[in-house]
Scaffold this active site. Structure first.
Site, PDB file in Angstrom:
ATOM      1  N   SER A 138       7.414   2.074  -1.351  1.00  0.00           N
ATOM      2  CA  SER A 138       6.270   2.159  -2.274  1.00  0.00           C
ATOM      3  C   SER A 138       6.244   3.424  -3.134  1.00  0.00           C
ATOM      4  O   SER A 138       5.721   3.401  -4.235  1.00  0.00           O
ATOM      5  CB  SER A 138       4.961   2.029  -1.499  1.00  0.00           C
ATOM      6  OG  SER A 138       4.745   3.186  -0.737  1.00  0.00           O
TER       7      SER A 138
ATOM      8  N   SER B 218       0.851  -1.191   0.000  1.00  0.00           N
ATOM      9  CA  SER B 218       0.000   0.000   0.000  1.00  0.00           C
ATOM     10  C   SER B 218       0.884   1.237   0.000  1.00  0.00           C
ATOM     11  O   SER B 218       2.109   1.153   0.122  1.00  0.00           O
ATOM     12  CB  SER B 218      -0.912   0.002   1.223  1.00  0.00           C
ATOM     13  OG  SER B 218      -0.205   0.514   2.332  1.00  0.00           O
ATOM     14  N   LYS B 219       0.231   2.390  -0.129  1.00  0.00           N
ATOM     15  CA  LYS B 219       0.964   3.654  -0.255  1.00  0.00           C
ATOM     16  C   LYS B 219       1.920   3.932   0.888  1.00  0.00           C
ATOM     17  O   LYS B 219       2.887   4.650   0.728  1.00  0.00           O
ATOM     18  CB  LYS B 219      -0.037   4.811  -0.341  1.00  0.00           C
ATOM     19  CG  LYS B 219      -0.662   4.873  -1.710  1.00  0.00           C
ATOM     20  CD  LYS B 219      -1.529   6.100  -1.860  1.00  0.00           C
ATOM     21  CE  LYS B 219      -2.078   6.120  -3.270  1.00  0.00           C
ATOM     22  NZ  LYS B 219      -3.387   6.657  -3.417  1.00  0.00           N
ATOM     23  N   ARG B 220       1.603   3.403   2.050  1.00  0.00           N
ATOM     24  CA  ARG B 220       2.433   3.717   3.212  1.00  0.00           C
ATOM     25  C   ARG B 220       3.580   2.724   3.407  1.00  0.00           C
ATOM     26  O   ARG B 220       4.419   2.901   4.273  1.00  0.00           O
ATOM     27  CB  ARG B 220       1.568   3.769   4.478  1.00  0.00           C
ATOM     28  CG  ARG B 220       0.789   5.063   4.622  1.00  0.00           C
ATOM     29  CD  ARG B 220      -0.285   4.947   5.673  1.00  0.00           C
ATOM     30  NE  ARG B 220      -1.237   3.897   5.357  1.00  0.00           N
ATOM     31  CZ  ARG B 220      -2.218   4.014   4.440  1.00  0.00           C
ATOM     32  NH1 ARG B 220      -2.361   5.132   3.776  1.00  0.00           N
ATOM     33  NH2 ARG B 220      -3.041   3.010   4.212  1.00  0.00           N
ATOM     34  N   ASP B 221       3.626   1.688   2.609  1.00  0.00           N
ATOM     35  CA  ASP B 221       4.650   0.664   2.838  1.00  0.00           C
ATOM     36  C   ASP B 221       6.037   1.093   2.367  1.00  0.00           C
ATOM     37  O   ASP B 221       6.170   1.914   1.461  1.00  0.00           O
ATOM     38  CB  ASP B 221       4.247  -0.646   2.152  1.00  0.00           C
ATOM     39  CG  ASP B 221       3.129  -1.349   2.906  1.00  0.00           C
ATOM     40  OD1 ASP B 221       3.140  -1.277   4.153  1.00  0.00           O
ATOM     41  OD2 ASP B 221       2.256  -1.945   2.263  1.00  0.00           O
TER      42      ASP B 221
END
Ligand code: GLU
Length: 435
Positions: A214, A208-211
């Site tokens: 990324s 996801s965007k926060r990983d």
């Protein structure tokens, strides 16, 4: 003539998956002398922003993925922002209306009558994927507010822009039959599709965007990576080039690129591996090139560069010790300031033996008599001092390192002394003996 495109929707930062999709399209175009097009799919006024579009361009440029047609590049099939192509979509819709393939709902939405036949996608990566005749309701092409849906504009533009191949994320495979149904309705030949596997986190979960890893800008541009290293690593996410080594130049990767070798299973992101690539590329840079890319990271940490030659040499002296540019400031900060902090264990070691002060003072005396200041003269002075004191030079060197840098790790002591100069060397030893 091969024509491929990267068609991001500017809803946020350029994601690593998007970067890799752009990369595979680019490799394919460059390998076969084709054209790489950048098309911004910004028909969703509520979710798309100009800022996100600019961020995507910035990320692609940083990766070195230049486009032949698109924003800032021009081309014969523009405009390359979907938000500016409404009249084209209106004309295409009129064609379907004239052919009786659409109908209007009470609320004004325009729907497409699916053919309701079996549709096969001949995918370069996934093989032949056949979709049974659909039972889904007919697809909306134009919403009541007049805006067009993604599937319609995506297909119209692929026709208008004469795309021959489409490399995109596997998440689009399940809708590709809708696209082919539209191509058929327009009497157009669909492009050859290649749906590339998704990038998962190292634990197999969806990224996801926060990983970690990324976002191209946050993770890589700001994270101290070199574009060549990221380029090389992203190629390995879903593709294994046929070569004996993993570290491959852009030219080699272009030459080796083979779409049929793209994996059909999902790729797992590995930050350690990506950093390893970066370390390999960092080590190859010339002192000037390394300094140029490291400089913003030094300045961000508040280090003031007064002598560029010394700063470049200082950075170069630690290049084997770091993987990321962000790690460099903590390795070299004492080259840029006299008030560096002595690490706690360094203070402990300096104070552990009372004779350390005398050893440092003897070294300082020998260093003070040097009339020229080179790594060799520093070495000679330390050896002389050691001889006078009847100790090994190996007993003096660590003490000098502690004094000159406040750290117990770093480049060679003679390198440090040479770069900071004689006056600073003597001053630093004095400071350490007074701790
Ligand atoms: N705008 C779509 C996306 O960002 C593009 C899909 C495609 O490449 O066809 O996922």
């Amino acid at each position: 003539m091969i024509r491929v495109r990267f068609a991001p929707s500017p809803t946020g930062d350029l994601h690593v998956g998007g970067g890799r999709t752009a990369l595979f399209n680019w490799l394919f175009a460059r390998k076969f002398g084709g054209t790489f097009i950048l098309r911004i799919e910004d028909t969703d006024g509520a979710r798309n922003t100009e800022e996100a579009a600019q961020g995507i361009l910035k990320g692609l440029r940083w990766m070195g993925l230049d486009w032949d047609e698109g924003p800032d590049a021009g081309g014969s099939y523009g405009p390359y922002f979907q938000s500016q192509r409404k009249s084209i979509y209106d004309a295409y819709l009129a064609r379907l209306e004239a052919d009786g393939r659409t109908y209007v709902e009470d609320n004004g939405a325009v729907r497409f009558k699916f053919s309701r036949t079996a549709i096969t996608v001949n995918d370069l990566v996934c093989g032949d994927v056949t979709f049974a005749p659909t039972e889904e309701p007919d697809m909306t092409l134009r919403r009541p507010d007049g805006s067009y849906i993604f599937h319609f504009v995506n297909v119209v533009d692929d026709i208008e822009m004469k795309m021959t191949h489409v490399f995109r994320g596997e998440d689009h495979l399940s809708n590709t039959w809708k696209h082919i149904d539209l191509f058929n309705a327009f009497g157009a030949t669909p492009p050859t599709y290649a749906h590339i596997p998704l990038i998962l986190n190292s634990d197999g979960s969806k990224m996801s965007k926060r990983d970690e890893g990324s976002a191209i800008e946050k993770s890589y541009m700001n994270g101290g990576f070199l574009p060549d290293a990221v380029f090389n690593y992203l190629c390995m996410l879903g593709w294994t080039p046929r070569a004996d080594v993993e570290k491959l130049s852009r030219e080699a990767l272009v030459a080796l690129f083979e779409p049929s070798e793209i994996h059909s299973s999902n790729a797992r992101f590995d930050m350690a591996k990506c950093s390893w690539f970066n370390a390999q590329y960092l080590r190859e840079l010339s002192p000037e090139a390394l300094f140029a890319v490291a400089r913003p990271f030094l300045e961000k940490e508040g280090l003031v560069i007064t002598d560029e030659a010394v700063a470049a040499a200082a950075v170069y002296s630690v290049k084997e010790k770091v993987s990321l540019l962000t790690e460099i400031p903590s390795w070299v900060h004492y080259f840029f300031r006299e008030d560096y902090v002595f690490e706690a264990d360094v203070v402990t070691k300096l104070k552990a033996k009372p004779e350390n002060v005398a050893l440092l003072q003897a070294a300082a005396s020998a260093l003070a008599t040097q009339t020229e200041w080179t790594e060799a003269s520093v070495q000679t002075a330390v050896e002389e001092a050691a001889k006078t004191l009847s100790v090994k030079p190996g007993a003096l060197m660590p003490l000098l390192r502690f004094a000159l840098s406040g750290q117990s790790r770093g480049p060679g002591v003679t390198t440090i002394a040479h770069l900071i100069g004689q006056a600073s060397t003597l001053k630093r030893i004095e400071r350490a003996t007074a701790l």
